[in-house]
Design a protein around this motif. Structure first.
Motif, PDB file in Angstrom:
ATOM      1  N   PRO A 110       0.799  -1.223   0.000  1.00 24.71           N
ATOM      2  CA  PRO A 110       0.000   0.000   0.000  1.00 24.71           C
ATOM      3  C   PRO A 110       0.834   1.277   0.000  1.00 24.71           C
ATOM      4  O   PRO A 110       0.321   2.337   0.273  1.00 24.71           O
ATOM      5  CB  PRO A 110      -0.781  -0.121   1.320  1.00 24.71           C
ATOM      6  N   SER A 111       2.125   1.181  -0.317  1.00 22.48           N
ATOM      7  CA  SER A 111       3.003   2.353  -0.227  1.00 22.48           C
ATOM      8  C   SER A 111       2.670   3.380  -1.286  1.00 22.48           C
ATOM      9  O   SER A 111       2.205   3.056  -2.377  1.00 22.48           O
ATOM     10  CB  SER A 111       4.461   1.917  -0.376  1.00 22.48           C
ATOM     11  N   ARG A 112       2.916   4.661  -0.948  1.00 26.32           N
ATOM     12  CA  ARG A 112       2.670   5.762  -1.883  1.00 26.32           C
ATOM     13  C   ARG A 112       3.964   6.228  -2.539  1.00 26.32           C
ATOM     14  O   ARG A 112       4.092   7.376  -2.941  1.00 26.32           O
ATOM     15  CB  ARG A 112       1.992   6.915  -1.134  1.00 26.32           C
ATOM     16  N   VAL A 113       4.953   5.359  -2.617  1.00 30.45           N
ATOM     17  CA  VAL A 113       6.240   5.669  -3.247  1.00 30.45           C
ATOM     18  C   VAL A 113       6.422   4.745  -4.445  1.00 30.45           C
ATOM     19  O   VAL A 113       6.205   3.533  -4.346  1.00 30.45           O
ATOM     20  CB  VAL A 113       7.407   5.486  -2.250  1.00 30.45           C
ATOM     21  N   SER A 114       6.824   5.317  -5.566  1.00 33.38           N
ATOM     22  CA  SER A 114       7.068   4.505  -6.765  1.00 33.38           C
ATOM     23  C   SER A 114       8.270   3.598  -6.545  1.00 33.38           C
ATOM     24  O   SER A 114       9.331   4.055  -6.107  1.00 33.38           O
ATOM     25  CB  SER A 114       7.314   5.412  -7.975  1.00 33.38           C
ATOM     26  N   TRP A 261       9.419  16.214  -6.292  1.00 35.41           N
ATOM     27  CA  TRP A 261       8.468  15.147  -5.969  1.00 35.41           C
ATOM     28  C   TRP A 261       8.235  14.213  -7.147  1.00 35.41           C
ATOM     29  O   TRP A 261       8.221  12.985  -6.986  1.00 35.41           O
ATOM     30  CB  TRP A 261       7.147  15.770  -5.509  1.00 35.41           C
ATOM     31  N   GLY A 262       8.064  14.763  -8.334  1.00 40.63           N
ATOM     32  CA  GLY A 262       7.863  13.907  -9.500  1.00 40.63           C
ATOM     33  C   GLY A 262       9.098  13.126  -9.871  1.00 40.63           C
ATOM     34  O   GLY A 262       9.004  11.990 -10.354  1.00 40.63           O
ATOM     35  N   VAL A 263      10.273  13.694  -9.615  1.00 36.27           N
ATOM     36  CA  VAL A 263      11.529  13.029  -9.976  1.00 36.27           C
ATOM     37  C   VAL A 263      11.764  11.789  -9.123  1.00 36.27           C
ATOM     38  O   VAL A 263      12.175  10.741  -9.621  1.00 36.27           O
ATOM     39  CB  VAL A 263      12.708  14.019  -9.856  1.00 36.27           C
ATOM     40  N   ILE A 264      11.495  11.888  -7.807  1.00 37.08           N
ATOM     41  CA  ILE A 264      11.779  10.760  -6.909  1.00 37.08           C
ATOM     42  C   ILE A 264      10.568   9.850  -6.718  1.00 37.08           C
ATOM     43  O   ILE A 264      10.663   8.837  -6.018  1.00 37.08           O
ATOM     44  CB  ILE A 264      12.266  11.253  -5.533  1.00 37.08           C
ATOM     45  N   GLY A 265       9.432  10.197  -7.334  1.00 34.67           N
ATOM     46  CA  GLY A 265       8.266   9.321  -7.273  1.00 34.67           C
ATOM     47  C   GLY A 265       7.529   9.342  -5.957  1.00 34.67           C
ATOM     48  O   GLY A 265       7.002   8.311  -5.515  1.00 34.67           O
ATOM     49  N   VAL A 266       7.445  10.520  -5.304  1.00 36.03           N
ATOM     50  CA  VAL A 266       6.750  10.667  -4.026  1.00 36.03           C
ATOM     51  C   VAL A 266       5.628  11.685  -4.196  1.00 36.03           C
ATOM     52  O   VAL A 266       5.831  12.746  -4.798  1.00 36.03           O
ATOM     53  CB  VAL A 266       7.711  11.128  -2.906  1.00 36.03           C
ATOM     54  N   ALA A 267       4.463  11.369  -3.654  1.00 38.89           N
ATOM     55  CA  ALA A 267       3.345  12.311  -3.706  1.00 38.89           C
ATOM     56  C   ALA A 267       3.635  13.499  -2.806  1.00 38.89           C
ATOM     57  O   ALA A 267       4.040  13.328  -1.646  1.00 38.89           O
ATOM     58  CB  ALA A 267       2.063  11.619  -3.265  1.00 38.89           C
ATOM     59  N   GLN A 268       3.452  14.701  -3.304  1.00 38.91           N
ATOM     60  CA  GLN A 268       3.689  15.907  -2.513  1.00 38.91           C
ATOM     61  C   GLN A 268       2.674  15.993  -1.382  1.00 38.91           C
ATOM     62  O   GLN A 268       1.497  15.706  -1.572  1.00 38.91           O
ATOM     63  CB  GLN A 268       3.583  17.148  -3.404  1.00 38.91           C
ATOM     64  N   PRO A 269       3.109  16.378  -0.159  1.00 37.73           N
ATOM     65  CA  PRO A 269       2.154  16.511   0.948  1.00 37.73           C
ATOM     66  C   PRO A 269       1.035  17.487   0.606  1.00 37.73           C
ATOM     67  O   PRO A 269       1.226  18.448  -0.138  1.00 37.73           O
ATOM     68  CB  PRO A 269       3.022  17.047   2.100  1.00 37.73           C
ATOM     69  N   ARG A 271      -2.036  20.014   2.084  1.00 39.79           N
ATOM     70  CA  ARG A 271      -2.425  20.799   3.243  1.00 39.79           C
ATOM     71  C   ARG A 271      -3.764  20.291   3.828  1.00 39.79           C
ATOM     72  O   ARG A 271      -4.713  20.002   3.096  1.00 39.79           O
ATOM     73  CB  ARG A 271      -2.575  22.266   2.852  1.00 39.79           C
ATOM     74  N   ASP A 272      -3.797  20.204   5.170  1.00 40.72           N
ATOM     75  CA  ASP A 272      -5.016  19.900   5.928  1.00 40.72           C
ATOM     76  C   ASP A 272      -5.657  18.567   5.551  1.00 40.72           C
ATOM     77  O   ASP A 272      -6.860  18.380   5.715  1.00 40.72           O
ATOM     78  CB  ASP A 272      -6.054  21.019   5.751  1.00 40.72           C
ATOM     79  N   GLN A 273      -4.884  17.630   5.029  1.00 40.90           N
ATOM     80  CA  GLN A 273      -5.415  16.293   4.731  1.00 40.90           C
ATOM     81  C   GLN A 273      -5.022  15.351   5.856  1.00 40.90           C
ATOM     82  O   GLN A 273      -3.840  15.169   6.151  1.00 40.90           O
ATOM     83  CB  GLN A 273      -4.883  15.783   3.401  1.00 40.90           C
ATOM     84  N   GLU A 274      -6.017  14.746   6.494  1.00 41.17           N
ATOM     85  CA  GLU A 274      -5.779  13.962   7.701  1.00 41.17           C
ATOM     86  C   GLU A 274      -4.843  12.779   7.456  1.00 41.17           C
ATOM     87  O   GLU A 274      -4.021  12.448   8.296  1.00 41.17           O
ATOM     88  CB  GLU A 274      -7.122  13.458   8.257  1.00 41.17           C
ATOM     89  N   CYS A 275      -4.994  12.110   6.302  1.00 41.07           N
ATOM     90  CA  CYS A 275      -4.199  10.905   6.052  1.00 41.07           C
ATOM     91  C   CYS A 275      -2.916  11.206   5.284  1.00 41.07           C
ATOM     92  O   CYS A 275      -2.311  10.306   4.714  1.00 41.07           O
ATOM     93  CB  CYS A 275      -5.032   9.866   5.301  1.00 41.07           C
ATOM     94  N   ASP A 276      -2.489  12.465   5.261  1.00 34.29           N
ATOM     95  CA  ASP A 276      -1.273  12.824   4.550  1.00 34.29           C
ATOM     96  C   ASP A 276      -0.058  12.212   5.238  1.00 34.29           C
ATOM     97  O   ASP A 276       0.008  12.136   6.474  1.00 34.29           O
ATOM     98  CB  ASP A 276      -1.144  14.352   4.512  1.00 34.29           C
ATOM     99  N   TRP A 277       0.930  11.787   4.447  1.00 36.72           N
ATOM    100  CA  TRP A 277       2.076  11.063   5.033  1.00 36.72           C
ATOM    101  C   TRP A 277       2.923  11.948   5.940  1.00 36.72           C
ATOM    102  O   TRP A 277       3.533  11.462   6.901  1.00 36.72           O
ATOM    103  CB  TRP A 277       2.935  10.432   3.938  1.00 36.72           C
ATOM    104  N   LEU A 278       2.981  13.257   5.690  1.00 37.43           N
ATOM    105  CA  LEU A 278       3.753  14.146   6.562  1.00 37.43           C
ATOM    106  C   LEU A 278       3.115  14.222   7.938  1.00 37.43           C
ATOM    107  O   LEU A 278       3.817  14.212   8.962  1.00 37.43           O
ATOM    108  CB  LEU A 278       3.859  15.527   5.931  1.00 37.43           C
ATOM    109  N   ARG A 279       1.789  14.283   8.011  1.00 38.48           N
ATOM    110  CA  ARG A 279       1.103  14.280   9.305  1.00 38.48           C
ATOM    111  C   ARG A 279       1.328  12.953  10.026  1.00 38.48           C
ATOM    112  O   ARG A 279       1.549  12.920  11.246  1.00 38.48           O
ATOM    113  CB  ARG A 279      -0.395  14.512   9.107  1.00 38.48           C
ATOM    114  N   GLU A 280       1.247  11.849   9.285  1.00 38.76           N
ATOM    115  CA  GLU A 280       1.386  10.531   9.910  1.00 38.76           C
ATOM    116  C   GLU A 280       2.783  10.316  10.476  1.00 38.76           C
ATOM    117  O   GLU A 280       2.953   9.590  11.461  1.00 38.76           O
ATOM    118  CB  GLU A 280       1.054   9.440   8.888  1.00 38.76           C
ATOM    119  N   LEU A 281       3.795  10.930   9.868  1.00 40.98           N
ATOM    120  CA  LEU A 281       5.171  10.758  10.355  1.00 40.98           C
ATOM    121  C   LEU A 281       5.347  11.264  11.777  1.00 40.98           C
ATOM    122  O   LEU A 281       6.120  10.691  12.555  1.00 40.98           O
ATOM    123  CB  LEU A 281       6.148  11.498   9.429  1.00 40.98           C
ATOM    124  N   VAL A 282       4.667  12.375  12.132  1.00 43.94           N
ATOM    125  CA  VAL A 282       4.894  13.003  13.438  1.00 43.94           C
ATOM    126  C   VAL A 282       3.791  12.654  14.424  1.00 43.94           C
ATOM    127  O   VAL A 282       3.725  13.241  15.509  1.00 43.94           O
ATOM    128  CB  VAL A 282       5.015  14.538  13.293  1.00 43.94           C
TER     129      VAL A 282
END
Length: 634
Positions: A110-114, A261-269, A271-282
């Motif tokens: 289920p990862s969001r990384v290419s 973000w497009g170069v490394i295949g990661v979805a950009q965080p 704003r204000d999205q509860e399930c965003d990976w940046l929020r989940e990290l902390v």
């Protein structure tokens, strides 16, 4: 006869098997796979291969299965960011024949990384490998997610000939390729002129550092505490550990180039999205998050991963020595305590420090410390020690100290003094003559106030003789309650302060509108909960604590609030709709991955997915039948 292959530093398992196939002289790949695995149906995985115990026992490579896991796969890259029990499961699956369990339990599905699907190589590394070992090979560090440049040479990595574009391998690595110095058309692959960016070079070096170094944290909870510590120092966390998410988002987004973000295949965080990976990290770690997310956050906090490892070691109680908080000791408040044991609170997950002084005084407190004042507080005293006990005995035997006076002198509660005196067989403290005289004086003065104002209430008497009233309330409350008049009980108010019926009608309409907005919002589904509705409307406490007074609102909540099972089914419906817009059919595993569901899913959810797939097929067949009939009529 089996060929003996010696693994090279940082060589992938698939590279070792490819070299064996080349040197064994076998006619087909299956024969070589049967030699090294004992099976001809195995295909070595690029990231987390399985069947490694078989590979080690074959004797073709001369290394243990554990060495294969830690030195020739990407397991050390993922393991620091998995819970210990999950990492152990992944390692067992890699040693065994469970190739599917490896990717499910590691969080890759289920990862969001290419994830890289082709083998890549560095032209400079090919040159170095030939000079050092006589031949090139596939390196682990080149195949880490998000890595597009060589961490050693800062050169762009290639998965195809830069001149004619012929790929080195087939998609998803369905063969055993071997790195070469020229493509089939004769073009050299040693060209090192590819353009790289500082940001991608830093990610490559930090990813390799994670791969080759043991983490300095013992658990994901400790890693999260370290994040919070640094965020607090940067002004993006409160002393209690709450994260200022908007500040973090703004500064994090501006720190990295927009095109990264497009170069490394990661979805950009977002704003204000509860399930965003940046929020989940902390937040408190509840699931596995991709190592690349952690690497990006470490770079933001410290500049690079090695600096985060070295400069930000999590010390929840700061550097020692720490102060002794024994008020009976001559070294009170001096930094002489060097014995600290850190454990974790089973209720809150926060670190708990136990401090032991040479005087025998032992105290503990929950951390982490946020300010300098926190060093001089304790949550509880575990042991008083001989110095404190001796001081208590001396003062109690003196006869000049009251119970409260002893408590103030020794820094504890009067109940503690009573308990320790009973333990020392000193039944009570000698009365303080000065305090007895003070009590009698204040009693006489207050009785005079009461005699001259016989019809006044308690509140009025307190106003007339405030100082004596307060002293007696603190030191002689039983006597004061006996001589004071009865308290006046106010009558029941006739009018209600809140019209709950009106509030219920308004809240029920408001709550239903919010619930429908959550259900109908575009993008990935968000679960409808009482807490989420309360946060949106700003009435969370009202919905959680006063729902018994809001029957209409409770009815609306029961109608819209989703159980975990209902929410999972709605995510399945969304995932199917998304997938069927892109293709004509979808497999159950694709739906589970798109919906972001934890595996293994329940039997109920499996049955639901199967039923929805059957309905989709029937609907498609019906639609085709209508179209065919329309064409025949026309």
């Amino acid at each position: 006869m089996l060929v003996q292959i010696h693994p090279y530093p940082d060589e992938l398992v698939i590279s070792m098997v490819a070299r064996y196939h080349m040197y064994s002289g076998r006619a087909g790949v299956k024969e070589s796979l049967r030699d090294v695995y004992g099976l001809d149906s195995v295909r070595p995985s690029l990231h987390l291969p399985s069947h490694l115990q078989r590979l080690s026992e074959s004797g073709c490579f001369g290394v243990s299965a554990r060495t294969l896991v830690y030195e020739h796969t990407l397991f050390p890259y993922y393991a620091p960011f998995l819970k210990p029990e999950m990492a152990a499961h992944v390692m067992n699956d890699m040693l065994s024949d469970n190739s599917l369990g490896v990717h499910l339990e590691s969080g890759l599905v289920p990862s969001r990384v290419s994830m890289p699907t082709r083998l890549v190589t560095c032209p400079a590394c090919i040159h170095d490998d030939i000079h050092t070992h006589g031949e090139p090979y596939w390196h682990r560090a080149h195949h880490l997610p998000g890595v597009i440049s060589c961490p050693k040479h800062k050169v762009k990595l290639y998965d195809r000939c830069p001149t004619c574009g012929i790929p080195f391998t087939g998609l998803f690595i369905q063969e055993l390729p071997f790195p070469v110095v020229a493509c089939p058309n004769g073009h050299s692959l040693l060209n090192t002129e590819g353009e790289t960016r500082p940001a991608t070079n830093r990610i490559a070096m930090d990813s390799e550092f994670i791969l080759n170094n043991t983490p300095t944290w013992k658990s994901l909870e400790e890693l999260r505490d370290r994040y919070v510590n640094v965020l607090y120092a940067m002004g993006m966390a409160t002393p209690s550990g709450s994260i200022r998410q908007r500040d973090l988002f703004e500064r994090f987004i501006t720190y990295f180039p927009a095109e990264l973000w497009g170069v490394i295949g990661v979805a950009q965080p977002v704003r204000d999205q509860e399930c965003d990976w940046l929020r989940e990290l902390v937040r408190k770690p509840r699931k596995a998050l991709h190592p690349l997310f952690h690497i990006l956050l470490m770079e933001f906090l410290s500049g690079d991963v090695p600096r985060f490892f070295e400069q930000n070691r999590f010390e929840p109680f700061g550097h020692g020595p720490w102060p002794c908080l024994n008020k009976a000791a001559t070294h009170y408040m001096q930094d002489i305590v060097r014995d600290l044991t850190v454990t974790r609170c089973t209720d809150t997950g926060r670190p708990v420090g136990t401090f032991r002084c040479e005087c025998g005084f032992v105290y503990s407190r929950r951390g982490p410390d946020r300010t300098e004042k926190d060093r001089f507080r304790y949550g509880r005293i575990k042991e008083f020690g001989p110095v404190w006990e001796e001081k208590l005995h001396t003062l109690a035997s003196d006869g000049r100290w009251s119970l409260r006076g002893l408590a103030r002198e020794l820094g504890v509660d009067p109940k503690v003094i009573t308990a320790r005196l009973e333990k020392q067989n000193l039944s009570n403290v000698a009365p303080n003559t000065g305090e007895q005289e003070e009590r009698e004086r204040r009693r006489r003065r207050f009785m005079e106030t009461l005699r001259t104002n016989p019809r006044c209430s308690r509140s009025r008497l307190k106003q007339l003789n405030y100082r004596d009233y307060q002293w007696l309330y603190r030191h002689d409350r039983d006597w004061l309650d006996c001589i004071l008049p009865r308290p006046i009980v106010s009558g029941v108010r006739s009018e209600r302060r809140v019209d709950w019926a009106q509030r219920d009608r308004e809240m029920s309409v408001f709550v239903e509108q919010i619930a429908q907005c959550i259900l109908n919002q575009p993008g990935k589904p968000v679960r409808v909960t009482v807490g989420r509705i309360g946060r949106i409307c700003g009435k969370k406490a009202l919905l959680e604590k006063c729902l018994d007074k809001l029957p209409l609102t409770e009815h609306v909540l029961n109608k819209y609030v989703e159980s975990r099972s209902e929410f999972c089914k709605r995510r399945v419906d969304w995932a199917m709709a998304e997938l069927l817009c892109e293709r004509t059919d979808a497999a159950p595993w694709q739906i589970i991955r798109k919906a972001g569901l934890r595996t293994p899913v329940s039997q109920e959810l499996n049955d639901y997915i199967e039923q929805r797939l059957i309905e989709a097929v029937e609907q498609r067949d019906d639609s085709r039948g209508v179209d065919d009939a329309s064409r025949r009529i026309s």
